[in-house]
Design a protein around this motif. Structure first.
Motif, PDB file in Angstrom:
ATOM      1  N   ASP A  15    -101.932   7.626 -33.600  1.00 31.56           N
ATOM      2  CA  ASP A  15    -101.759   6.483 -34.780  1.00 31.56           C
ATOM      3  C   ASP A  15    -101.797   6.909 -35.903  1.00 31.56           C
ATOM      4  O   ASP A  15    -102.773   6.824 -36.439  1.00 31.56           O
ATOM      5  N   TYR A  16    -100.798   7.032 -36.520  1.00 30.24           N
ATOM      6  CA  TYR A  16    -100.216   7.526 -37.961  1.00 30.24           C
ATOM      7  C   TYR A  16    -101.214   6.634 -39.130  1.00 30.24           C
ATOM      8  O   TYR A  16    -101.830   7.208 -39.794  1.00 30.24           O
ATOM      9  N   GLU A  17    -101.093   5.565 -38.914  1.00 28.47           N
ATOM     10  CA  GLU A  17    -101.662   4.598 -39.993  1.00 28.47           C
ATOM     11  C   GLU A  17    -103.383   4.474 -39.766  1.00 28.47           C
ATOM     12  O   GLU A  17    -103.822   4.791 -40.928  1.00 28.47           O
ATOM     13  N   THR A  18    -103.813   4.733 -38.760  1.00 28.46           N
ATOM     14  CA  THR A  18    -105.146   4.801 -38.543  1.00 28.46           C
ATOM     15  C   THR A  18    -105.534   6.066 -39.045  1.00 28.46           C
ATOM     16  O   THR A  18    -106.720   6.448 -39.752  1.00 28.46           O
ATOM     17  N   SER A  19    -105.116   7.222 -38.601  1.00 27.78           N
ATOM     18  CA  SER A  19    -105.391   8.571 -39.105  1.00 27.78           C
ATOM     19  C   SER A  19    -105.167   8.571 -40.573  1.00 27.78           C
ATOM     20  O   SER A  19    -105.975   9.478 -41.332  1.00 27.78           O
ATOM     21  N   LYS A  20    -104.244   8.316 -41.433  1.00 29.54           N
ATOM     22  CA  LYS A  20    -103.843   8.023 -42.722  1.00 29.54           C
ATOM     23  C   LYS A  20    -104.927   7.641 -43.257  1.00 29.54           C
ATOM     24  O   LYS A  20    -105.573   8.087 -43.945  1.00 29.54           O
ATOM     25  N   ALA A  21    -105.559   6.336 -42.779  1.00 31.54           N
ATOM     26  CA  ALA A  21    -106.592   5.868 -43.408  1.00 31.54           C
ATOM     27  C   ALA A  21    -107.794   6.607 -43.372  1.00 31.54           C
ATOM     28  O   ALA A  21    -108.729   6.659 -44.333  1.00 31.54           O
ATOM     29  N   PHE A  22    -108.220   7.254 -42.210  1.00 27.38           N
ATOM     30  CA  PHE A  22    -109.184   7.992 -42.036  1.00 27.38           C
ATOM     31  C   PHE A  22    -109.352   9.194 -42.985  1.00 27.38           C
ATOM     32  O   PHE A  22    -110.345   9.463 -43.768  1.00 27.38           O
ATOM     33  N   TYR A  23    -108.060  10.060 -43.000  1.00 25.47           N
ATOM     34  CA  TYR A  23    -108.236  11.343 -43.942  1.00 25.47           C
ATOM     35  C   TYR A  23    -108.236  10.764 -45.393  1.00 25.47           C
ATOM     36  O   TYR A  23    -108.707  11.707 -46.320  1.00 25.47           O
ATOM     37  N   THR A  24    -107.560   9.653 -45.957  1.00 19.45           N
ATOM     38  CA  THR A  24    -107.767   9.324 -47.203  1.00 19.45           C
ATOM     39  C   THR A  24    -108.541   8.515 -47.633  1.00 19.45           C
ATOM     40  O   THR A  24    -109.190   8.954 -48.862  1.00 19.45           O
ATOM     41  N   GLN A  25    -109.073   7.433 -46.951  1.00 25.87           N
ATOM     42  CA  GLN A  25    -110.001   6.854 -47.334  1.00 25.87           C
ATOM     43  C   GLN A  25    -111.556   7.269 -46.864  1.00 25.87           C
ATOM     44  O   GLN A  25    -112.410   7.292 -47.724  1.00 25.87           O
ATOM     45  N   VAL A  26    -111.436   7.582 -45.615  1.00 32.15           N
ATOM     46  CA  VAL A  26    -113.197   8.189 -45.347  1.00 32.15           C
ATOM     47  C   VAL A  26    -113.321   9.203 -45.801  1.00 32.15           C
ATOM     48  O   VAL A  26    -114.477   9.625 -46.531  1.00 32.15           O
ATOM     49  N   LEU A  27    -112.430  10.451 -45.480  1.00 33.68           N
ATOM     50  CA  LEU A  27    -112.844  11.782 -46.156  1.00 33.68           C
ATOM     51  C   LEU A  27    -112.109  11.983 -47.485  1.00 33.68           C
ATOM     52  O   LEU A  27    -112.646  12.914 -48.311  1.00 33.68           O
ATOM     53  N   GLY A  28    -111.338  11.026 -48.232  1.00 32.40           N
ATOM     54  CA  GLY A  28    -111.075  11.078 -49.573  1.00 32.40           C
ATOM     55  C   GLY A  28    -110.028  11.911 -49.875  1.00 32.40           C
ATOM     56  O   GLY A  28    -110.085  12.384 -51.265  1.00 32.40           O
ATOM     57  N   LEU A  29    -109.178  12.459 -49.104  1.00 33.96           N
ATOM     58  CA  LEU A  29    -108.197  13.501 -49.512  1.00 33.96           C
ATOM     59  C   LEU A  29    -106.845  12.831 -50.150  1.00 33.96           C
ATOM     60  O   LEU A  29    -106.705  11.779 -49.838  1.00 33.96           O
ATOM     61  N   ARG A  30    -106.661  13.586 -51.218  1.00 35.41           N
ATOM     62  CA  ARG A  30    -105.344  12.975 -51.869  1.00 35.41           C
ATOM     63  C   ARG A  30    -104.172  13.264 -51.472  1.00 35.41           C
ATOM     64  O   ARG A  30    -103.794  14.233 -50.922  1.00 35.41           O
ATOM     65  N   ILE A  31    -103.279  12.214 -51.626  1.00 36.81           N
ATOM     66  CA  ILE A  31    -101.594  12.279 -50.813  1.00 36.81           C
ATOM     67  C   ILE A  31    -101.096  13.153 -51.810  1.00 36.81           C
ATOM     68  O   ILE A  31    -100.993  12.969 -52.991  1.00 36.81           O
ATOM     69  N   LEU A  32    -100.354  14.218 -51.363  1.00 35.20           N
ATOM     70  CA  LEU A  32     -99.393  15.024 -52.223  1.00 35.20           C
ATOM     71  C   LEU A  32     -98.000  14.530 -51.943  1.00 35.20           C
ATOM     72  O   LEU A  32     -97.280  14.390 -52.819  1.00 35.20           O
ATOM     73  N   ALA A  33     -97.633  14.377 -50.538  1.00 31.73           N
ATOM     74  CA  ALA A  33     -96.139  13.872 -50.104  1.00 31.73           C
ATOM     75  C   ALA A  33     -96.340  13.181 -48.888  1.00 31.73           C
ATOM     76  O   ALA A  33     -97.134  13.277 -48.180  1.00 31.73           O
ATOM     77  N   GLU A  34     -95.295  12.271 -48.705  1.00 33.63           N
ATOM     78  CA  GLU A  34     -95.277  11.422 -47.426  1.00 33.63           C
ATOM     79  C   GLU A  34     -93.952  11.149 -46.967  1.00 33.63           C
ATOM     80  O   GLU A  34     -93.114  10.886 -47.927  1.00 33.63           O
ATOM     81  N   HIS A  35     -93.527  11.774 -45.918  1.00 31.42           N
ATOM     82  CA  HIS A  35     -92.128  11.414 -45.443  1.00 31.42           C
ATOM     83  C   HIS A  35     -91.913  11.083 -44.159  1.00 31.42           C
ATOM     84  O   HIS A  35     -92.738  11.109 -43.277  1.00 31.42           O
ATOM     85  N   TYR A  36     -90.809  10.241 -43.927  1.00 30.25           N
ATOM     86  CA  TYR A  36     -90.601   9.814 -42.630  1.00 30.25           C
ATOM     87  C   TYR A  36     -89.324  10.484 -42.227  1.00 30.25           C
ATOM     88  O   TYR A  36     -88.281  10.362 -42.900  1.00 30.25           O
ATOM     89  N   ARG A  37     -89.461  11.146 -41.087  1.00 31.73           N
ATOM     90  CA  ARG A  37     -88.079  11.841 -40.390  1.00 31.73           C
ATOM     91  C   ARG A  37     -87.627  11.184 -39.388  1.00 31.73           C
ATOM     92  O   ARG A  37     -88.020  11.313 -38.229  1.00 31.73           O
ATOM     93  N   ALA A  38     -86.640  10.294 -39.676  1.00 33.22           N
ATOM     94  CA  ALA A  38     -86.132   9.427 -38.751  1.00 33.22           C
ATOM     95  C   ALA A  38     -85.453   9.937 -37.599  1.00 33.22           C
ATOM     96  O   ALA A  38     -85.660   9.419 -36.344  1.00 33.22           O
ATOM     97  N   GLU A  39     -84.851  11.029 -37.562  1.00 35.68           N
ATOM     98  CA  GLU A  39     -84.276  11.892 -36.497  1.00 35.68           C
ATOM     99  C   GLU A  39     -85.364  12.385 -35.436  1.00 35.68           C
ATOM    100  O   GLU A  39     -84.998  12.373 -34.235  1.00 35.68           O
ATOM    101  N   ARG A  40     -86.671  12.283 -36.063  1.00 33.26           N
ATOM    102  CA  ARG A  40     -87.482  12.883 -35.186  1.00 33.26           C
ATOM    103  C   ARG A  40     -88.623  11.725 -34.940  1.00 33.26           C
ATOM    104  O   ARG A  40     -89.586  11.834 -34.085  1.00 33.26           O
ATOM    105  N   ARG A  41     -88.477  10.675 -35.260  1.00 34.23           N
ATOM    106  CA  ARG A  41     -89.086   9.481 -35.358  1.00 34.23           C
ATOM    107  C   ARG A  41     -90.709  10.072 -35.586  1.00 34.23           C
ATOM    108  O   ARG A  41     -91.702   9.553 -34.922  1.00 34.23           O
ATOM    109  N   SER A  42     -90.769  10.632 -36.768  1.00 35.19           N
ATOM    110  CA  SER A  42     -91.746  11.446 -37.230  1.00 35.19           C
ATOM    111  C   SER A  42     -92.405  11.133 -38.532  1.00 35.19           C
ATOM    112  O   SER A  42     -91.630  11.439 -39.343  1.00 35.19           O
ATOM    113  N   HIS A  43     -93.660  11.016 -38.596  1.00 34.29           N
ATOM    114  CA  HIS A  43     -94.274  10.946 -39.995  1.00 34.29           C
ATOM    115  C   HIS A  43     -94.884  12.226 -40.376  1.00 34.29           C
ATOM    116  O   HIS A  43     -95.174  13.183 -39.633  1.00 34.29           O
ATOM    117  N   LYS A  44     -94.806  12.618 -41.875  1.00 34.66           N
ATOM    118  CA  LYS A  44     -95.257  13.833 -42.181  1.00 34.66           C
ATOM    119  C   LYS A  44     -96.052  13.533 -43.477  1.00 34.66           C
ATOM    120  O   LYS A  44     -95.333  13.173 -44.529  1.00 34.66           O
TER     121      LYS A  44
END
Length: 128
Positions: A15-44
């Motif tokens: 669950d991308y949004e749940t994990s994103k919140a965990f690593y950024t809000q709970v652990l406090g890691l800073r976002i460097l870049a965020e991409h959605y790769r439509a051809e793979r239906r994948s977030h990075k």
């Protein structure tokens, strides 16, 4: 060959949004870049670790679950250094994150504790 340090660790989230919140809000890691790769239906999501390394968070459609815990072949756990394990446990507990009991490394005498990310990936906090 001369290895200098780990550049990144990659994690696939169910669950991308749940994990994103965990690593950024709970652990406090800073976002460097965020991409959605439509051809793979994948977030990075590229997250900065305090030592200059990175954590890459991916999503893929229907990833298989981790085979077993904690002794499955492959990456056993991901450990982060903290100055005070007990204080970090209090922070996690205040945010609703369950941790195991604090243990002491029999070889170094340092305290450490295990907890899990939203996909039950084992994470460790190790006292500096």
């Amino acid at each position: 060959m001369e290895l200098q340090r780990i550049h990144h660790v990659a994690i696939i989230a169910s669950d991308y949004e749940t994990s994103k919140a965990f690593y950024t809000q709970v652990l406090g890691l800073r976002i460097l870049a965020e991409h959605y790769r439509a051809e793979r239906r994948s977030h990075k999501l590229d997250l900065a670790l305090p030592d200059g390394g990175q954590l890459e968070l991916f999503s893929f459609p229907e990833p298989p679950p981790r085979p077993s815990r904690p002794e499955a072949a492959g990456l056993r756990h991901l450990a982060f250094v903290v100055p005070d394990v007990a204080a970090a446990v209090k922070d996690l507990t205040a945010q609703g994150i369950r941790t195991e009991e604090i243990r002491v490394d029999e070889y170094t005498g340092k305290r450490f504790v295990f907890f899990a990310d939203p996909d039950d990936l084992p994470l460790e906090l190790y006292e500096a």
